[in-house]
Design an enzyme around this catalytic site. Sequence first.
Site, PDB file in Angstrom:
ATOM      1  N   LYS A  55      54.097  74.998 -40.964  1.00 38.39           N
ATOM      2  CA  LYS A  55      54.862  75.093 -42.210  1.00 38.39           C
ATOM      3  C   LYS A  55      53.976  74.736 -43.399  1.00 38.39           C
ATOM      4  O   LYS A  55      53.994  75.416 -44.430  1.00 38.39           O
ATOM      5  CB  LYS A  55      56.082  74.157 -42.159  1.00 38.39           C
ATOM      6  N   GLN A  99      62.023  67.246 -40.471  1.00 42.09           N
ATOM      7  CA  GLN A  99      61.918  67.926 -39.169  1.00 42.09           C
ATOM      8  C   GLN A  99      62.849  67.274 -38.147  1.00 42.09           C
ATOM      9  O   GLN A  99      62.818  66.053 -37.962  1.00 42.09           O
ATOM     10  CB  GLN A  99      60.452  67.875 -38.693  1.00 42.09           C
ATOM     11  N   ASP A 122      66.468  73.683 -45.880  1.00 44.13           N
ATOM     12  CA  ASP A 122      66.929  74.009 -44.530  1.00 44.13           C
ATOM     13  C   ASP A 122      68.372  74.514 -44.554  1.00 44.13           C
ATOM     14  O   ASP A 122      68.843  75.095 -43.574  1.00 44.13           O
ATOM     15  CB  ASP A 122      66.873  72.756 -43.636  1.00 44.13           C
TER      16      ASP A 122
END
Length: 288
Positions: A55, A99, A122
């Site tokens: 990422k 994460q 997200d």
Amino acid sequence: MGAARIIDGKAIAAAVRREVAAGAAALQRERGLTPGLAVVLVGENPASQVYVRSKAKATREAGMLSIEHTLPAETPEAELLALIADLNRRGDVHGILVQLPLPKHIDAGKVIEAIDPAKDVDGFHPVNVGRLASGAKALAPCTPTGCLILAKSVRAELAGLEAVVIGRSNIVGKPMAQLLLGESCTVTVAHSRTRDLPGVVRRGDLVVAAVGRPEMVRGSWIKPGAIVIDVGINRVPAADGKTRLVGDVAYAEAAEVAGAITPVPGGVGPMTIACLLKNTLDAAKAKP
Ligand code: NDP
């Protein structure tokens, strides 16, 4: 191999990333703004470490600022919440991603809710979940957003199609169903308690499989000509004693029947990061 068109997720993801890079460059030119993405990793989960590294690399490649925070597994919840509060305040951070999974002593729900919804790239914050469900402008979860782009690469107009989503997780299945409803599909959400799953799947002009069961969806379940998007990533033993990745769809069988299908790997996988970058750019653009 059958007649299905193979949907090239790698190429489509590369195109999305080029568009994001162009958008980031334009934002820099016009407003002197560099989109910034902060990725927070707690603990040493090797898979998570790989995701976070890729990422960060993709973020830099798109001309955006990547900020990485790696915290030890035993980090107290309060410390993580304090870091998020700091990232919420920072003017150079437009996207925040924590994460998952988090270590057991940390309440993931609390952490997600601590993120400023405007920076929730997200799309897991209840405010974004609610906005998506009510049809308002939202930061939508990356994987289903990527699936929608792949489906639209085959057929730009999805309105009126029978869409079957297999799986009802908050990360994939549910937001996928909302996005398809937003496209005016007739959406069925199947799950582990669904009766006659093959019969339900057979109705689908568009099938999105997000189950986590290797090759569960058989070719005989697919309506001829359907668009098949396979989200599953399953590692299974290979003939040579090593392992290989397969999706939730029995690819070779389904490709004989489907009109178009995503391979695993090289289908949905590459789209997730591309859509994360897209969300970060959108979050930066939306900044007043
Ligand atoms: P979850 O385990 O959270 O959800 C799986 C869903 O599948 C559940 O809703 C479950 O139903 C349903 N299910 C399980 N067994 C069956 C069955 N026999 N018949 C019908 N439905 C069933 O998984 P995720 O949504 O997080 O992920 C799904 C897959 O997608 C995984 O393989 C994962 O690795 C992959 N994935 C890939 C990503 C990518 O970037 N390509 C990103 C995220 C996930 P119930 O709710 O009733 O238990």
